[in-house]
Structures are given as C-alpha cells and as structure tokens.
Design a protein around this motif. Structure first.
Motif, PDB file in Angstrom:
ATOM      1  N   ASP A 182     -40.769 -64.319  42.545  1.00  0.00           N
ATOM      2  CA  ASP A 182     -41.958 -64.442  43.379  1.00  0.00           C
ATOM      3  C   ASP A 182     -41.707 -63.946  44.801  1.00  0.00           C
ATOM      4  O   ASP A 182     -42.613 -63.421  45.458  1.00  0.00           O
ATOM      5  CB  ASP A 182     -42.458 -65.897  43.391  1.00  0.00           C
ATOM      6  CG  ASP A 182     -41.413 -66.873  43.891  1.00  0.00           C
ATOM      7  OD1 ASP A 182     -40.218 -66.526  43.873  1.00  0.00           O
ATOM      8  OD2 ASP A 182     -41.795 -67.988  44.290  1.00  0.00           O
ATOM      9  N   LEU A 183     -40.455 -64.089  45.298  1.00  0.00           N
ATOM     10  CA  LEU A 183     -40.143 -63.560  46.625  1.00  0.00           C
ATOM     11  C   LEU A 183     -40.232 -62.050  46.646  1.00  0.00           C
ATOM     12  O   LEU A 183     -40.766 -61.448  47.583  1.00  0.00           O
ATOM     13  CB  LEU A 183     -38.747 -64.005  47.055  1.00  0.00           C
ATOM     14  CG  LEU A 183     -38.623 -65.300  47.859  1.00  0.00           C
ATOM     15  CD1 LEU A 183     -37.162 -65.577  48.190  1.00  0.00           C
ATOM     16  CD2 LEU A 183     -39.450 -65.243  49.130  1.00  0.00           C
ATOM     17  N   TYR A 184     -39.696 -61.412  45.613  1.00  0.00           N
ATOM     18  CA  TYR A 184     -39.793 -59.955  45.529  1.00  0.00           C
ATOM     19  C   TYR A 184     -41.239 -59.502  45.364  1.00  0.00           C
ATOM     20  O   TYR A 184     -41.658 -58.496  45.948  1.00  0.00           O
ATOM     21  CB  TYR A 184     -38.929 -59.435  44.378  1.00  0.00           C
ATOM     22  CG  TYR A 184     -37.453 -59.454  44.671  1.00  0.00           C
ATOM     23  CD1 TYR A 184     -36.899 -58.587  45.604  1.00  0.00           C
ATOM     24  CD2 TYR A 184     -36.615 -60.353  44.025  1.00  0.00           C
ATOM     25  CE1 TYR A 184     -35.529 -58.606  45.881  1.00  0.00           C
ATOM     26  CE2 TYR A 184     -35.246 -60.378  44.295  1.00  0.00           C
ATOM     27  CZ  TYR A 184     -34.719 -59.504  45.232  1.00  0.00           C
ATOM     28  OH  TYR A 184     -33.372 -59.538  45.488  1.00  0.00           O
ATOM     29  N   ASP A 185     -42.018 -60.236  44.580  1.00  0.00           N
ATOM     30  CA  ASP A 185     -43.412 -59.860  44.366  1.00  0.00           C
ATOM     31  C   ASP A 185     -44.232 -59.954  45.655  1.00  0.00           C
ATOM     32  O   ASP A 185     -45.204 -59.214  45.831  1.00  0.00           O
ATOM     33  CB  ASP A 185     -44.040 -60.762  43.291  1.00  0.00           C
ATOM     34  CG  ASP A 185     -43.490 -60.484  41.896  1.00  0.00           C
ATOM     35  OD1 ASP A 185     -42.959 -59.380  41.687  1.00  0.00           O
ATOM     36  OD2 ASP A 185     -43.599 -61.375  41.027  1.00  0.00           O
ATOM     37  N   SER A 186     -43.837 -60.862  46.544  1.00  0.00           N
ATOM     38  CA  SER A 186     -44.593 -61.038  47.790  1.00  0.00           C
ATOM     39  C   SER A 186     -44.195 -60.051  48.876  1.00  0.00           C
ATOM     40  O   SER A 186     -44.861 -59.938  49.908  1.00  0.00           O
ATOM     41  CB  SER A 186     -44.414 -62.468  48.316  1.00  0.00           C
ATOM     42  OG  SER A 186     -43.072 -62.693  48.713  1.00  0.00           O
ATOM     43  N   LEU A 187     -43.090 -59.331  48.667  1.00  0.00           N
ATOM     44  CA  LEU A 187     -42.595 -58.395  49.673  1.00  0.00           C
ATOM     45  C   LEU A 187     -43.431 -57.123  49.674  1.00  0.00           C
ATOM     46  O   LEU A 187     -43.711 -56.552  48.625  1.00  0.00           O
ATOM     47  CB  LEU A 187     -41.125 -58.071  49.371  1.00  0.00           C
ATOM     48  CG  LEU A 187     -40.311 -57.386  50.460  1.00  0.00           C
ATOM     49  CD1 LEU A 187     -40.229 -58.242  51.698  1.00  0.00           C
ATOM     50  CD2 LEU A 187     -38.907 -57.079  49.923  1.00  0.00           C
ATOM     51  N   GLN A 188     -43.821 -56.682  50.853  1.00  0.00           N
ATOM     52  CA  GLN A 188     -44.635 -55.482  51.010  1.00  0.00           C
ATOM     53  C   GLN A 188     -43.897 -54.451  51.851  1.00  0.00           C
ATOM     54  O   GLN A 188     -43.082 -54.802  52.709  1.00  0.00           O
ATOM     55  CB  GLN A 188     -45.984 -55.817  51.678  1.00  0.00           C
ATOM     56  CG  GLN A 188     -46.809 -56.850  50.939  1.00  0.00           C
ATOM     57  CD  GLN A 188     -47.262 -56.370  49.576  1.00  0.00           C
ATOM     58  OE1 GLN A 188     -47.642 -55.200  49.420  1.00  0.00           O
ATOM     59  NE2 GLN A 188     -47.213 -57.249  48.585  1.00  0.00           N
TER      60      GLN A 188
ATOM     61  N   ARG B 299     -35.918 -70.814  40.013  1.00  0.00           N
ATOM     62  CA  ARG B 299     -36.640 -71.176  41.227  1.00  0.00           C
ATOM     63  C   ARG B 299     -35.738 -72.092  42.047  1.00  0.00           C
ATOM     64  O   ARG B 299     -34.740 -72.613  41.558  1.00  0.00           O
ATOM     65  CB  ARG B 299     -37.968 -71.876  40.889  1.00  0.00           C
ATOM     66  CG  ARG B 299     -37.879 -73.103  40.018  1.00  0.00           C
ATOM     67  CD  ARG B 299     -39.281 -73.620  39.698  1.00  0.00           C
ATOM     68  NE  ARG B 299     -39.268 -74.874  38.993  1.00  0.00           N
ATOM     69  CZ  ARG B 299     -39.202 -75.007  37.671  1.00  0.00           C
ATOM     70  NH1 ARG B 299     -39.120 -73.916  36.915  1.00  0.00           N
ATOM     71  NH2 ARG B 299     -39.205 -76.208  37.107  1.00  0.00           N
TER      72      ARG B 299
ATOM     73  N   LYS C  57     -34.966 -56.544  40.741  1.00  0.00           N
ATOM     74  CA  LYS C  57     -35.402 -57.481  39.701  1.00  0.00           C
ATOM     75  C   LYS C  57     -34.524 -57.368  38.464  1.00  0.00           C
ATOM     76  O   LYS C  57     -34.225 -58.376  37.824  1.00  0.00           O
ATOM     77  CB  LYS C  57     -36.876 -57.224  39.362  1.00  0.00           C
ATOM     78  CG  LYS C  57     -37.845 -57.663  40.460  1.00  0.00           C
ATOM     79  CD  LYS C  57     -39.278 -57.384  40.040  1.00  0.00           C
ATOM     80  CE  LYS C  57     -40.262 -57.831  41.101  1.00  0.00           C
ATOM     81  NZ  LYS C  57     -41.667 -57.565  40.716  1.00  0.00           N
TER      82      LYS C  57
ATOM     83  N   ASP D  85     -43.951 -54.972  55.515  1.00  0.00           N
ATOM     84  CA  ASP D  85     -42.997 -55.945  56.053  1.00  0.00           C
ATOM     85  C   ASP D  85     -41.675 -55.256  56.406  1.00  0.00           C
ATOM     86  O   ASP D  85     -41.058 -55.555  57.439  1.00  0.00           O
ATOM     87  CB  ASP D  85     -42.729 -57.050  55.026  1.00  0.00           C
ATOM     88  CG  ASP D  85     -43.986 -57.783  54.613  1.00  0.00           C
ATOM     89  OD1 ASP D  85     -44.873 -57.974  55.465  1.00  0.00           O
ATOM     90  OD2 ASP D  85     -44.074 -58.182  53.433  1.00  0.00           O
TER      91      ASP D  85
ATOM     92  N   ARG E  21     -39.113 -64.178  57.948  1.00  0.00           N
ATOM     93  CA  ARG E  21     -39.351 -64.757  56.625  1.00  0.00           C
ATOM     94  C   ARG E  21     -38.232 -64.294  55.700  1.00  0.00           C
ATOM     95  O   ARG E  21     -37.587 -63.268  55.963  1.00  0.00           O
ATOM     96  CB  ARG E  21     -40.711 -64.337  56.049  1.00  0.00           C
ATOM     97  CG  ARG E  21     -40.993 -62.856  56.090  1.00  0.00           C
ATOM     98  CD  ARG E  21     -42.019 -62.417  55.091  1.00  0.00           C
ATOM     99  NE  ARG E  21     -41.488 -62.436  53.727  1.00  0.00           N
ATOM    100  CZ  ARG E  21     -42.118 -61.915  52.669  1.00  0.00           C
ATOM    101  NH1 ARG E  21     -43.312 -61.345  52.848  1.00  0.00           N
ATOM    102  NH2 ARG E  21     -41.582 -61.943  51.471  1.00  0.00           N
TER     103      ARG E  21
END
Length: 454
Positions: A184-190, A448, A148, A193, A65
């Motif tokens: 949003d990509l950074y926010d979804s990164l855990q 975006r 960010k 992962d 991803r």
C-alpha cells in the motif's frame, strides 16, 4: 636446550599480545564552491585518480512521509532530460566507470570514480544526473514493479523477514529506521512526490561533496565547473522521531516447512555520540563481534549448535541498536536461546579475565589500524562522520583511549545496562517449535506493520 625451553613455554602461555596504536586521522582539505556546496577532500594519492561522492541530507530522517528517500535516490540513474538510462550506462562504461548509488538510511548518495584525464568528460554528466533527472512516468512504473517483485521475494525469505521484523520491533513502525515497505505504501507513491523531494533535498545547499584522490588545481577547477554549478537551496531539517513505548517481547513467525530458524535480538538507544559507545564497541567484540568471541566459542565451536552467530552495533545519525543474530537448525533453537542468555549473564556478573580483554584490545587496535591503511581508509572515516553527523578526529581518539584503557569493572557495568534481560526484542522466524509466551504471527500478518497485527 634454551630454544626448546622457550618453545615449550610459548606453547603453554602463547606468544605475547602486542597492542596496536591506532593512527590519528590524516587532515582533509575543506573549501566551498561558488554555489555554497562544501567540499571535503582527502589527497595524498600518487596515482592520477579521483573518487567523488555527493552526500545529501536526504535520507529517511528527512522525509516528510515514508518511502520517499530511497526511491528518489535510486531513480537518479534512470535517465536525465537529455539521456536515457541505457545511454548513461553506455557513456560511463566507455570510460571504465559507473555511477554508484549507496543504499543508506540517513543520506542520499551518488558516487563515481575516474582518472584525471577523463574527469572533464565524466563529471559534467554526473552533475547532469544530479540536476536534471528525468523522473518520467515510465521509469517510475518500472521501478515500482521491481520494488514490488523484490518485496514479494523478500516475504518468502526467512532472513529478510527476520530483519524486517526486528528493525520494526526495535524502532517502531513509524520510525524512519523501523518502517518497512509494504504494497500500500508503494501504491500511494506518486512521481510528483519524487520530483518534489528531489527539488527540496538534492541540491548544493543540502549536501557535501567528498573527494578522494590526487587533488590539484586542475581537479579543483573541474569540481567548480561541474558541481559548483548545481542549484542551491535551503538546508533540510530532520523530522525528529518519537520513541516507541511498547514493552519488548518475543515474536515468532512459525514456518513449519523451513529447515532453519532465524534468531534476531535487539534494542535501540545506542547513539554513536553517546559516552557509552566506545566501551560498547569493546563489549560487543567480546560478546559476539569477532571470530574469537564468547558466542562463537560457546555456541559454534564447543557445542556445534550453529555455523554462525554474532552480536553487532548498528549506528545511524539519530539512533542505533545492539543485538544478536543466529541461524540455527530447528532442533537447536531452544539450546541457542539458552546459551545466548547464559553468555549475557556471565558478562553482567563476572569480570572479564585480563588475557581475554588484552586479546580484544589487540584485535580492535589492529583491525581499525588496517581500515586506516592509506588515504582512502582515512577518507572513509570522514565519510562516515558526514553521514552520521559527528566529529571524526576526537571520536577516533576517544575510541582508541577506551580500547586501551577500559577496565573489566567498567565493561561489567556496561553489560548490566545493555545486556539486561527483558530489554531486548526477540524475533524468531522458521520451523522451530513454538515458544511459550511468544506473540505468534502468520505470514499474512507480516504483510503489514506490526502495530496493525494485534
């Protein structure tokens, strides 16, 4: 009197152009450590120095991803299970060295330079960084805050905006070479992962160790005792991207307060192993690839429309691009666009004069020969081949043969294919007048992907 006549003749014709012979690549040593890690080593350095670099197939083409490869590689130096990031930095500083994390599209990399006397002290800690990164939540959150903040700064900079837009337009917003980082990509990164990607990709079964310097038996033992003890695993597979079918167009981000306008043009489909590539190196140099290029002579020297303009070939493991970039005063925007088109048309229609072509042959032969000055220069050609996955010796031989023997007719045929109108994406960012027919974007829209801004 004879001397005066000779001098006058030189003033009229210029000195003779000498064609440099590009040297063949020096051979490398190759062996495999006990854990299966392949080693590519370039010796021949008299001083007792050593540069080691781990190169993993762990770049963007190998991501399950988006936005995993870069953060995982960057976080390697943020501490291990035994040492904090500050302790690591202090440790390497006392030996006059530091960990280097090259930022590359196709691979994950970690490099370090040292002297023989210190290698048994610093190489084990480098191996520790590879095998036991901390990947703790606090370091991860600090990393996300920095990224960010960099993103916010980049979205206010015309040059960064133009680069993000042209790469996304050329390759597509879902392509490994085209997607950009967004909030949003950074926010979804855990952090989980990151840990999983490291475990599956940053191991001995998925990489190559490049060693440059004075190579002896003591060095080989030290490499075995450190990198030979790294965990192994299966080789990673490339996630082959789909080609974008969107028709190229002009996209303009109008920023009225900007004093400059950035022009970025480009097209994809320039693979380093394609038969056309060596000829494109020559064509690119003539078009805008060096200080005496046509774009520079016309647009910078003769007309004074811009301080800097260039064309360039960017190549990666799976693809590449050919494009033009220029930073111009707003009032010169249309003039520069027109002159770029004019120079491309001339290359498509007219044969390049012998004098110009011979000058470019000499320039390329000389510049590549200078890059190959000494073992480090030769080793970095092998490094490029590891990263982009090609055979370097035959490649360099084909490049030299093309530089010396490609004809003006063959270059015109290449120009017809690669400088054809309508095949380039064009990005304009800045305060220049709005361009008729261009797709207009606002600053809010570039936060975006392009495909979501229609």
């Amino acid at each position: 009197m004879q001397q005066i006549k000779t001098t006058n003749r030189l003033k009229k014709t210029g000195p003779p152009i000498h064609q440099a012979t590009i040297p063949a690549l020096l051979p490398v040593q190759r062996w495999t450590l006990s854990n299966g890690l392949p080693v590519v080593a370039m010796g021949g350095v008299e001083a007792p120095v050593l540069r080691v670099e781990m190169i993993w197939n762990a770049g963007r083409p190998f991501e399950p991803r988006p936005l995993l490869a870069g953060p995982t590689n960057d976080l390697l130096a943020e501490g291990t299970r035994q040492h904090s990031a500050a302790e690591l930095e202090s440790f390497f500083e006392q030996f006059g060295t530091r960990l280097v994390l090259p930022d590359l599209m196709d691979t994950g990399n970690l490099a370090l330079a040292t002297i023989h006397r210190r290698m048994d002290e610093v190489l084990p800690v480098m191996a520790e960084v590879i095998a036991e990164p901390a990947f703790d939540e606090a370091s991860f959150k600090r990393f996300l805050r920095r990224r960010k903040q960099r993103l916010r700064e980049g979205l206010s900079d015309n040059d960064t905006l133009a680069y993000r837009l042209i790469t996304e337009a050329v390759f597509g917003s879902e392509h490994p070479y085209g997607y950009n980082g967004y909030p949003d990509l950074y926010d979804s990164l855990q952090i989980e992962d990151i840990r999983a990607f490291h475990q599956s990709h940053f191991h001995a079964g998925n990489g190559t160790l490049l060693v440059i310097g004075n190579i002896n038996e003591a060095v080989k033992r030290s490499l075995e005792n450190t990198f030979g003890q790294l965990p192994a695993g299966p080789a990673a597979m490339v996630n082959t991207p789909l080609a974008s079918a969107v028709q190229p167009t002009t996209i303009q981000l109008h920023r009225p307060k900007a004093q400059q306008s950035m022009i970025r043009r480009g097209r994809r489909g320039v693979h380093i192993q394609h038969p056309d590539y060596p000829g494109l190196v020559v064509l690119d140099t003539i078009f805008g690839g060096y200080f005496g290029s046509r774009l520079m002579k016309n647009i910078r020297e003769e007309k004074g429309y811009t301080y800097g303009i260039e064309s360039d070939l960017d190549t990666y493991r799976l693809d590449g691009s050919f494009g033009v970039s220029a930073d111009v005063a707003n009032e010169n925007l249309e003039n520069v666009r027109r002159e770029i088109d004019l120079e491309a048309r001339k290359l498509r229609q007219d044969l390049i004069p012998d004098q110009e072509l011979n000058m470019v042959r000499a320039y390329l032969g000389g510049s590549i020969s200078m890059e190959l000055d000494g073992p480090f220069g030769h080793a970095f050609r092998y490094r490029s081949a590891i990263i982009k996955d090609y055979e370097p010796i035959d490649f360099l031989a084909r490049l030299e043969d093309t530089i010396h023997h490609i004809t003006a007719s063959e270059l015109r045929e290449l120009a017809e294919r690669y400088l054809s109108p309508g095949d380039d994406w064009e990005i304009i960012v800045g305060g220049g007048d709005k361009i008729e027919g261009a797709r207009s974007l606002t600053l809010e829209q570039v936060s975006r992907p392009l495909g979501e801004t229609t």
